[in-house]
Design an enzyme around this catalytic site. Structure first.
Site, PDB file in Angstrom:
ATOM      1  N   ALA A 116       0.846  -1.184   0.000  1.00  0.00           N
ATOM      2  CA  ALA A 116       0.000   0.000   0.000  1.00  0.00           C
ATOM      3  C   ALA A 116       0.881   1.233   0.000  1.00  0.00           C
ATOM      4  CB  ALA A 116      -0.920   0.015   1.216  1.00  0.00           C
ATOM      5  N   LYS A 117       0.302   2.368  -0.338  1.00  0.00           N
ATOM      6  CA  LYS A 117       1.014   3.647  -0.260  1.00  0.00           C
ATOM      7  C   LYS A 117      -0.015   4.752  -0.286  1.00  0.00           C
ATOM      8  CE  LYS A 117       5.444   4.772  -0.066  1.00  0.00           C
ATOM      9  NZ  LYS A 117       6.467   3.997   0.658  1.00  0.00           N
ATOM     10  N   GLY A 118       0.319   5.868   0.323  1.00  0.00           N
ATOM     11  CA  GLY A 118      -0.618   6.985   0.330  1.00  0.00           C
ATOM     12  C   GLY A 118       0.068   8.285   0.692  1.00  0.00           C
ATOM     13  N   ASP A 157       6.868   8.283   5.834  1.00  0.00           N
ATOM     14  CA  ASP A 157       7.513   8.361   4.530  1.00  0.00           C
ATOM     15  C   ASP A 157       8.003   9.801   4.376  1.00  0.00           C
ATOM     16  OD1 ASP A 157       7.967   8.280   1.573  1.00  0.00           O
ATOM     17  OD2 ASP A 157       6.940   6.360   1.714  1.00  0.00           O
TER      18      ASP A 157
END
Length: 427
Positions: A116-118, A157
């Protein structure tokens, strides 16, 4: 070193998106394996992408709207896992591409997570601490239906940090009616974070670089290293290699680079995250641009800043004997082809910087069991997992006529495809 060959116009590509790069890398790996095309096609696309609007009351009382994303790529091996970034360039395609890399990274490390990433489209430098907290808490609330300790576990991040994760966890916990430390990783240890998490990506880059140096029978004390990006990844990788006896001859921050052919004491150069400007402003060294650093005649180049810095435009001018990727996606597909033609080994990001998600896994385990680990245990467990993953990738590399990136993707894709085959398709 042979003289750099001139770049041909056909080799200068348009800027490549993260999702384009990730799909090309997937297809290269799939060509080496007997994998059902339906599984490969599934892995070309995310499971879902969530887009939310985040209202923020600024300190002056005005209101502003920000856009946030969360991309879920694949969860066949476990809950979604990946970072949250605050950056002006965040967009849907980037989040999808980075979520794909997280899927491969977790599989290479054999972790029970998917990708996942956001992030939020915002420049965090333009937010006060109070504004950043309010933005984070509202973002957590907007994502609450699709995150959770057994569903999707975010982490810090670019532009986010342990404090951001603490706010995020608290906002989620308040709505759940109980403390849920396992909803995010990368938190401060005092509220369930793991010792060693913040330095883990850089430490793993150092561990893998050490193994690669040994693989090619180099003497680490005769090895010169240039590191683009002296933030949390680059600084910790540089210090790890410095302690082994390597010569760190160049480092950089966003404003520029410094170079000393005799090498630096990396503890004498401030981490850019701690003191912005201290790297490029370091007095006792030659000043360079970030672009010039990438083209220095060194044994090992570690691009540890941002993506797409090694491209078709500059790949033939790179003089390093080996590249170890500290950042996510620093090498475009065209650059990778040129390095392959020039026999310059590139150790990929999905292996080298996987220490972050690996120690995030340790943190998740600690949160589930409500039992913290000592720093020494974290370091020992990380070393063990990185060496195990390196061994699997090295065995594929030795067994086939392929690049290191292909070897890492083959390890990852084989594990993911096997999981999809075992679970089948529902309904």
């Amino acid at each position: 070193m042979t003289a750099a060959e001139p770049t041909t116009e056909s080799e200068i590509e348009e800027e490549e998106s993260a999702v384009e790069t990730a799909r090309r890398q997937l297809e290269r790996a799939a060509a080496h394996l007997d994998v059902d095309e339906g599984i490969v096609e599934r892995l070309r696309h995310p499971t879902s992408v969530y887009r939310v609007t985040i209202p923020l009351e600024r300190d002056d009382g005005t209101r502003e709207m920000f856009t946030g994303y969360r991309a879920h790529h694949d969860s066949v091996r476990g809950p979604y896992k990946g970072g949250l970034r605050y950056h002006p360039a965040v967009n849907e395609e980037e989040c999808v591409g980075l979520s794909m890399w997280m899927t491969w990274k977790c599989a290479v490390m054999d972790l029970p997570f998917g990708g996942a990433k956001g992030g939020v489209v915002v420049d965090p430098k333009e937010l006060s601490s109070d504004e950043k907290e309010r933005l984070t808490r509202r973002f957590a609330e907007e994502l609450r239906p699709v995150i959770g300790p057994k569903t999707d576990i975010p982490a810090p991040d670019m532009g986010t940090d342990p404090k951001t994760m603490a706010w995020f966890m608290d906002a989620y916990s308040m709505q759940e009616g109980e403390t849920e430390p396992g909803v995010v990783t990368g938190k401060p240890p005092v509220i369930g974070g793991s010792y060693g998490r913040e330095k883990a990506p850089g430490r793993s880059v150092g561990i893998i670089t050490e193994q690669a140096i040994d693989y090619y029978d180099w003497d680490v004390t005769d090895t010169t290293v240039a590191v683009q990006g002296f933030g949390s990844v680059g600084a910790n990788a540089a210090r790890y290699l410095d302690d082994l006896g390597a010569s760190i001859v160049a480092v950089s921050d966003i404003d520029g680079a410094i170079y000393d052919p005799d090498g630096f004491d990396t503890n004498d150069v401030e981490d850019h995250d701690e003191t912005p400007g201290m790297v490029s402003g370091y007095a006792d060294a030659q000043s360079l641009s970030n672009e010039e650093l990438l083209e220095l005649d060194v044994d090992v180049l570690i691009p540890a800043a941002i993506g797409n810095v090694l491209t078709g435009e500059n790949a033939r001018r790179v003089q390093a004997d080996m590249i170890v990727e500290g950042a996510n996606g620093p090498t475009t597909s065209t650059a990778g082809q040129i390095f392959e033609e020039r026999d310059i080994p590139v150790i990929p990001d999905i292996l080298a910087n996987a220490g972050g998600v690996t120690v995030s896994y340790f943190e998740w385990l600690q949160d589930i069991n409500r039992r913290s680990w000592r720093l020494e245990r974290v370091h020992e467990e990380l070393q063990t997992e990185m060496l195990r993953a390196w061994g699997c990738v090295r065995d594929e590399y030795d067994a086939r006529d392929i690049t290191w990136r292909d070897a890492a993707y083959i390890v990852a894709l084989e594990r993911i495809a096997e999981a999809h085959d075992a679970r089948g398709l529902w309904p």
